[in-house]
Design a protein around this motif. Structure first.
Motif, PDB file in Angstrom:
ATOM      1  N   GLN A 136       4.502   8.878   7.028  1.00 51.05           N
ATOM      2  CA  GLN A 136       4.327   8.715   5.712  1.00 51.05           C
ATOM      3  C   GLN A 136       2.790   8.833   5.290  1.00 51.05           C
ATOM      4  O   GLN A 136       2.492   9.140   4.125  1.00 51.05           O
ATOM      5  CB  GLN A 136       4.656   7.267   5.431  1.00 51.05           C
ATOM      6  N   GLU A 137       2.085   8.544   6.189  1.00 50.99           N
ATOM      7  CA  GLU A 137       0.522   8.827   5.784  1.00 50.99           C
ATOM      8  C   GLU A 137       0.215  10.254   5.403  1.00 50.99           C
ATOM      9  O   GLU A 137      -0.810  10.474   4.547  1.00 50.99           O
ATOM     10  CB  GLU A 137      -0.293   8.274   6.854  1.00 50.99           C
ATOM     11  N   ASP A 174       1.564  11.347   2.198  1.00 51.79           N
ATOM     12  CA  ASP A 174       0.706  10.544   1.138  1.00 51.79           C
ATOM     13  C   ASP A 174      -0.503  11.384   0.888  1.00 51.79           C
ATOM     14  O   ASP A 174      -1.168  11.658  -0.014  1.00 51.79           O
ATOM     15  CB  ASP A 174       0.435   9.277   1.357  1.00 51.79           C
ATOM     16  N   GLN A 175      -1.214  11.864   2.051  1.00 49.21           N
ATOM     17  CA  GLN A 175      -2.486  12.439   2.095  1.00 49.21           C
ATOM     18  C   GLN A 175      -2.544  13.806   1.693  1.00 49.21           C
ATOM     19  O   GLN A 175      -3.603  14.368   1.458  1.00 49.21           O
ATOM     20  CB  GLN A 175      -3.212  12.228   3.333  1.00 49.21           C
ATOM     21  N   SER A 186      -0.147  15.460  -0.115  1.00 47.77           N
ATOM     22  CA  SER A 186       0.684  15.927  -1.267  1.00 47.77           C
ATOM     23  C   SER A 186       0.417  15.168  -2.593  1.00 47.77           C
ATOM     24  O   SER A 186      -0.117  14.179  -2.559  1.00 47.77           O
ATOM     25  CB  SER A 186       2.007  15.710  -0.810  1.00 47.77           C
ATOM     26  N   GLU A 187       0.656  15.524  -3.582  1.00 45.53           N
ATOM     27  CA  GLU A 187       0.260  15.063  -4.846  1.00 45.53           C
ATOM     28  C   GLU A 187       1.793  14.398  -5.392  1.00 45.53           C
ATOM     29  O   GLU A 187       2.523  15.186  -5.784  1.00 45.53           O
ATOM     30  CB  GLU A 187      -0.120  16.022  -5.818  1.00 45.53           C
ATOM     31  N   LEU A 188       1.835  13.148  -5.569  1.00 46.01           N
ATOM     32  CA  LEU A 188       2.795  12.464  -6.434  1.00 46.01           C
ATOM     33  C   LEU A 188       2.928  12.831  -7.672  1.00 46.01           C
ATOM     34  O   LEU A 188       2.014  13.212  -8.576  1.00 46.01           O
ATOM     35  CB  LEU A 188       2.541  11.114  -6.145  1.00 46.01           C
ATOM     36  N   THR A 190       0.199   6.778 -13.267  1.00 52.09           N
ATOM     37  CA  THR A 190       1.394   5.930 -12.617  1.00 52.09           C
ATOM     38  C   THR A 190       2.757   5.928 -13.462  1.00 52.09           C
ATOM     39  O   THR A 190       2.475   6.273 -14.800  1.00 52.09           O
ATOM     40  CB  THR A 190       0.982   4.420 -12.469  1.00 52.09           C
ATOM     41  N   GLN A 232       8.916  12.216  -4.493  1.00 55.46           N
ATOM     42  CA  GLN A 232       7.995  11.875  -3.341  1.00 55.46           C
ATOM     43  C   GLN A 232       8.287  13.364  -2.549  1.00 55.46           C
ATOM     44  O   GLN A 232       9.329  14.023  -2.518  1.00 55.46           O
ATOM     45  CB  GLN A 232       8.794  10.841  -2.490  1.00 55.46           C
TER      46      GLN A 232
END
Length: 309
Positions: A212-213, A216-217, A219-221, A258, A280
């Motif tokens: 998951q880290e 998250d680090q 890729s761009e949500l 957000t 995601q």
């Protein structure tokens, strides 16, 4: 536990593995990722004492592999499932391994049953399919009931049932407190199987973190927004400091805001929403983003694009 410190391997002027330091811990599945030519196989061979490091060291529970008293009882490995005499039966192949490593004969039938080869145990391996060969290689890795398992592309040639089986097997081995280290090019499998990731490129470590880290680090949500008034919604997003692009299906993909902020903008300005959902990124998308500058081989495809491996 597997521990590497400054692990380096050079072949002449070419550096295949460059100052790798990492720890593969028990109780979890650790995925080992990298483009072709990144140094994964060389690293695994050095862990198993098949290649000698040019520099640094790698140990199994504090000892180099060559100093282990009972290697097959401590480490089980699948590096090349085709490394078997085709004239031997599955049973004979495993029996030879058991006898030369002082393992009980009963383990042969136990692991054949575990990997689903009991019914073809007496058939010669040269008639095995690729998937059956993989299962036999996994059986050999499990023969000594080791506490450390290393698999290089373990799902290669397996059908969907076999892929699910090896995924659950690796998870169950880790749940028993064993160390499971697996290299694979199938990102979807790593996303569903691994707890932790080691990612290398051109022989160097570029990520050491949880799955998951990593996602998250790297890729761009984005938030998917469907509305009867996409033009107005895009203007509101841009005015609030976000970015909005169409996804080709009539929806907007919004980044840098957000989901709550987007919903508030729509409500405050009277824009009706039909969908507001968080997208995601997948492990594959994050992997491609991180490693695109470390890919060694690029192939052209029709249309002038390139694909990497």
């Amino acid at each position: 536990m597997i521990e590497a410190v400054g692990l380096t391997k050079r072949y002449g002027e070419r550096t295949a593995v460059d100052q790798l330091s990492f720890t593969v811990r028990p109780g979890q599945v650790t995925g080992f990722l990298g483009p072709n030519g990144a140094g994964k196989s060389t690293t695994m061979r050095m862990i198993l004492g098949l290649d000698t490091p040019t520099g640094g060291r790698v140990t199994i529970d504090g000892k180099p592999f060559r100093q282990l008293d009972n290697p097959m009882r401590e480490v089980g490995a699948l590096l090349d499932a085709k490394a078997i005499h085709g004239g031997r039966s599955a049973h004979h192949h495993l029996l030879c391994l058991a006898q030369t490593n002082n393992l009980p004969k009963r383990r042969v039938d136990e692991v054949l049953d575990l990997v689903g080869l009991a019914e073809v145990a007496r058939k010669r391996a040269k008639g095995f399919s690729l998937g059956m060969g993989q299962r036999l290689g996994i059986a050999a890795a499990l023969l000594g009931d080791p506490k450390i398992l290393m698999f290089d592309e373990p799902v290669n040639g397996l059908d969907p049932e076999g892929i699910l089986w090896i995924r659950n097997l690796m998870k169950s081995l880790a749940a028993e407190g064993r160390t499971v280290f697996v290299s694979s090019h199938l990102m979807s499998e790593m996303e569903n199987t691994a707890d932790h990731l080691l990612v290398i490129g051109r022989g160097r470590m570029i990520a050491d973190c949880t799955v998951q880290e990593f996602i998250d680090q790297n890729s761009e949500l984005a938030v998917r927004v469907r509305t009867p008034d996409p033009t107005r919604m895009a203007e509101l997003v841009t005015g609030a400091g976000g970015r909005a692009v169409t996804d080709g299906e009539g929806a907007l993909l919004v980044s840098e805001l957000t989901m709550d902020r987007i919903g508030d903008l729509a409500f405050d300005n009277g824009v009706r929403l039909h969908e507001l959902s968080l997208l995601q990124a997948s492990l594959e998308q994050a992997f491609m983003e991180l490693t695109r500058d470390t890919v060694e081989y690029h192939a052209a495809v029709p249309g002038g694009r390139e694909v990497s491996s």
